[in-house]
Motif scaffolding. Structure first.
Motif, PDB file in Angstrom:
ATOM      1  N   THR A  69      43.850  72.211   9.360  1.00 55.53           N
ATOM      2  CA  THR A  69      42.749  73.016  10.183  1.00 55.53           C
ATOM      3  C   THR A  69      42.678  72.766  11.587  1.00 55.53           C
ATOM      4  O   THR A  69      42.311  71.477  11.897  1.00 55.53           O
ATOM      5  CB  THR A  69      41.432  72.834   9.254  1.00 55.53           C
ATOM      6  N   ASP A  70      42.977  73.570  12.492  1.00 57.69           N
ATOM      7  CA  ASP A  70      42.816  73.468  13.991  1.00 57.69           C
ATOM      8  C   ASP A  70      41.783  74.164  14.289  1.00 57.69           C
ATOM      9  O   ASP A  70      41.798  75.515  14.302  1.00 57.69           O
ATOM     10  CB  ASP A  70      44.268  73.988  14.495  1.00 57.69           C
ATOM     11  N   LYS A  71      40.608  73.613  14.185  1.00 59.76           N
ATOM     12  CA  LYS A  71      39.137  73.987  14.763  1.00 59.76           C
ATOM     13  C   LYS A  71      38.523  75.137  13.680  1.00 59.76           C
ATOM     14  O   LYS A  71      37.887  74.561  12.619  1.00 59.76           O
ATOM     15  CB  LYS A  71      39.133  74.664  16.165  1.00 59.76           C
ATOM     16  N   ILE A  72      39.313  76.383  13.771  1.00 59.01           N
ATOM     17  CA  ILE A  72      38.741  77.273  12.648  1.00 59.01           C
ATOM     18  C   ILE A  72      39.848  78.056  11.956  1.00 59.01           C
ATOM     19  O   ILE A  72      39.433  78.905  11.444  1.00 59.01           O
ATOM     20  CB  ILE A  72      37.886  78.399  13.713  1.00 59.01           C
ATOM     21  N   ILE A  80      54.006  77.592   9.701  1.00 59.40           N
ATOM     22  CA  ILE A  80      53.543  78.921   9.597  1.00 59.40           C
ATOM     23  C   ILE A  80      52.215  78.893  10.547  1.00 59.40           C
ATOM     24  O   ILE A  80      51.292  78.104  10.312  1.00 59.40           O
ATOM     25  CB  ILE A  80      52.887  79.205   8.136  1.00 59.40           C
ATOM     26  N   ASP A  81      52.233  79.635  11.693  1.00 57.37           N
ATOM     27  CA  ASP A  81      51.103  79.813  12.475  1.00 57.37           C
ATOM     28  C   ASP A  81      51.024  78.524  13.441  1.00 57.37           C
ATOM     29  O   ASP A  81      51.600  77.587  13.054  1.00 57.37           O
ATOM     30  CB  ASP A  81      49.805  80.421  11.796  1.00 57.37           C
ATOM     31  N   CYS A  82      50.381  78.517  14.591  1.00 58.47           N
ATOM     32  CA  CYS A  82      50.474  77.657  15.582  1.00 58.47           C
ATOM     33  C   CYS A  82      49.049  77.169  16.082  1.00 58.47           C
ATOM     34  O   CYS A  82      48.768  76.790  17.149  1.00 58.47           O
ATOM     35  CB  CYS A  82      51.257  78.224  16.726  1.00 58.47           C
ATOM     36  N   GLY A  83      48.017  77.717  15.363  1.00 52.25           N
ATOM     37  CA  GLY A  83      46.744  77.225  15.674  1.00 52.25           C
ATOM     38  C   GLY A  83      46.032  77.920  16.956  1.00 52.25           C
ATOM     39  O   GLY A  83      46.787  78.779  17.678  1.00 52.25           O
ATOM     40  N   ASP A 123      50.241  69.245  21.244  1.00 55.11           N
ATOM     41  CA  ASP A 123      50.129  67.561  21.022  1.00 55.11           C
ATOM     42  C   ASP A 123      49.048  67.797  19.650  1.00 55.11           C
ATOM     43  O   ASP A 123      49.394  66.814  18.802  1.00 55.11           O
ATOM     44  CB  ASP A 123      49.317  66.885  21.793  1.00 55.11           C
ATOM     45  N   ARG A 124      48.374  68.464  19.246  1.00 55.43           N
ATOM     46  CA  ARG A 124      47.445  68.259  17.989  1.00 55.43           C
ATOM     47  C   ARG A 124      48.345  68.362  16.898  1.00 55.43           C
ATOM     48  O   ARG A 124      48.303  67.647  15.825  1.00 55.43           O
ATOM     49  CB  ARG A 124      46.642  69.305  17.996  1.00 55.43           C
ATOM     50  N   LEU A 182      51.729  65.738  12.441  1.00 53.00           N
ATOM     51  CA  LEU A 182      53.106  65.507  11.807  1.00 53.00           C
ATOM     52  C   LEU A 182      53.221  63.983  11.876  1.00 53.00           C
ATOM     53  O   LEU A 182      53.878  63.519  10.686  1.00 53.00           O
ATOM     54  CB  LEU A 182      54.081  66.422  12.329  1.00 53.00           C
ATOM     55  N   ALA A 183      53.240  63.574  12.883  1.00 52.81           N
ATOM     56  CA  ALA A 183      53.541  62.068  13.003  1.00 52.81           C
ATOM     57  C   ALA A 183      52.600  61.079  12.082  1.00 52.81           C
ATOM     58  O   ALA A 183      53.145  60.337  11.351  1.00 52.81           O
ATOM     59  CB  ALA A 183      53.431  61.709  14.427  1.00 52.81           C
ATOM     60  N   GLU A 184      51.345  61.747  12.243  1.00 44.98           N
ATOM     61  CA  GLU A 184      50.409  60.681  11.254  1.00 44.98           C
ATOM     62  C   GLU A 184      50.869  60.721   9.815  1.00 44.98           C
ATOM     63  O   GLU A 184      50.729  59.947   8.911  1.00 44.98           O
ATOM     64  CB  GLU A 184      49.118  61.151  11.473  1.00 44.98           C
TER      65      GLU A 184
END
Length: 282
Positions: free
Chosen positions: A34-37, A55-58, A64-65, A70-72
């Motif tokens: 979830t990127d903000k909303i 799927i979708d890019c926020g 960076d988010r 992904l890295a975490e």
């Protein structure tokens, strides 16, 4: 028309939710961030090259988010096979150009969504007069200008197929936007519904902030064709999905989800279509 270049900072909103930054595995190969909303999905295995899809890019204006989560979650994640956009509204394309450029991958959309994503056509303006809460009232300030994702933007293949992912197919779900799509996998009834069906009252500030669960049709302030939106809900319901991973709100599972989807489908006119508003009246 003042188009926005895809590699320029995109307009965003100072709105977040209780689940901002929340990452969860829905299955062994479907993940939700979830990127903000708004929700972003990873399908497949990011630890193997070209074996997953974004799927979708926020809504955030930086790659960076998504790269950080992904890295975490996966360590040294490989680039995806492709990026697929359910539609091109500003809260779904935030990092699209940056990510496509970073990974050197294509971005796919339905052919009817292409003019909004190659800089040729603006979306209809959102409707702040529509029936709804505070978010609806503020929607007049939401970005609606075309963006240009050239040279990465491509049209989805015909036949509802997704290259390299034979278990998945895309479903055309217009209404909220002309070329909106959902993604469906029959083997487990997985439905990534975009904004055709969501699980939060997106026009209400309280519900957006708290992410209170409420299965409903698309966000009212950006939906311009309610007849098509109703057809899209009926089409998705006919697939008999087992669970839903929406563009906005928490994923919903099981018999309770099936019951709510049946109710929404049967009572779409009363439950989803606003009593007043520019596009409702049209």
């Amino acid at each position: 028309m003042d188009q926005v270049s895809g590699n320029e900072p995109q307009p965003t909103l100072p709105i977040s939710s209780a689940h901002d930054g929340f990452f969860q595995a829905l299955t062994e190969d479907i993940y939700c961030f979830t990127d903000k909303i708004v929700n972003v999905y990873f399908i497949g295995n990011p630890n193997k090259p070209e074996e997953w899809l974004l799927i979708d890019c926020g809504i955030s204006r930086t790659k960076d988010r998504i790269l950080s989560i992904l890295a975490e979650s996966f360590g040294d994640a490989f680039p995806p096979k492709a990026i697929i956009l359910t539609h091109g509204h500003f809260d779904h394309v935030g990092a699209a150009y940056e990510l496509a450029s970073h990974w050197s991958v294509n971005v796919y959309c339905h052919e009817l969504e292409l003019p909004f994503l190659n800089g040729l056509k603006d979306y209809p303006k959102p409707d702040p007069t529509v029936e709804g809460g505070l978010v609806a009232k503020l929607s007049g300030a939401f970005p609606y200008k075309a963006i240009d994702l050239s040279p990465f933007i491509q049209v989805l293949p015909e036949g509802q197929s997704i290259d390299g992912f034979p278990e998945w197919r895309w479903e055309h779900t217009p209404g909220h936007s002309p070329g909106q799509i959902a993604l469906y996998r029959e083997k487990d009834g997985a439905l990534l519904s975009g904004d055709a069906i969501i699980t939060v009252k997106q026009d209400s500030m309280y519900d957006v902030l708290t992410q209170s669960e409420h299965l409903q049709g698309p966000p009212r302030y950006f939906t311009t064709d309610w007849e098509a939106a109703k057809y899209s809900v009926e089409r998705l319901s006919s697939l008999d999905p087992s669970y839903i991973a929406p563009g906005h709100g928490l994923p919903m599972f099981g018999e309770e989800f099936k019951h709510r989807l049946k109710h929404l489908t049967e009572h779409f006119d009363e439950e989803a279509i606003p009593d007043y508003g520019k596009y409702a009246e049209e």
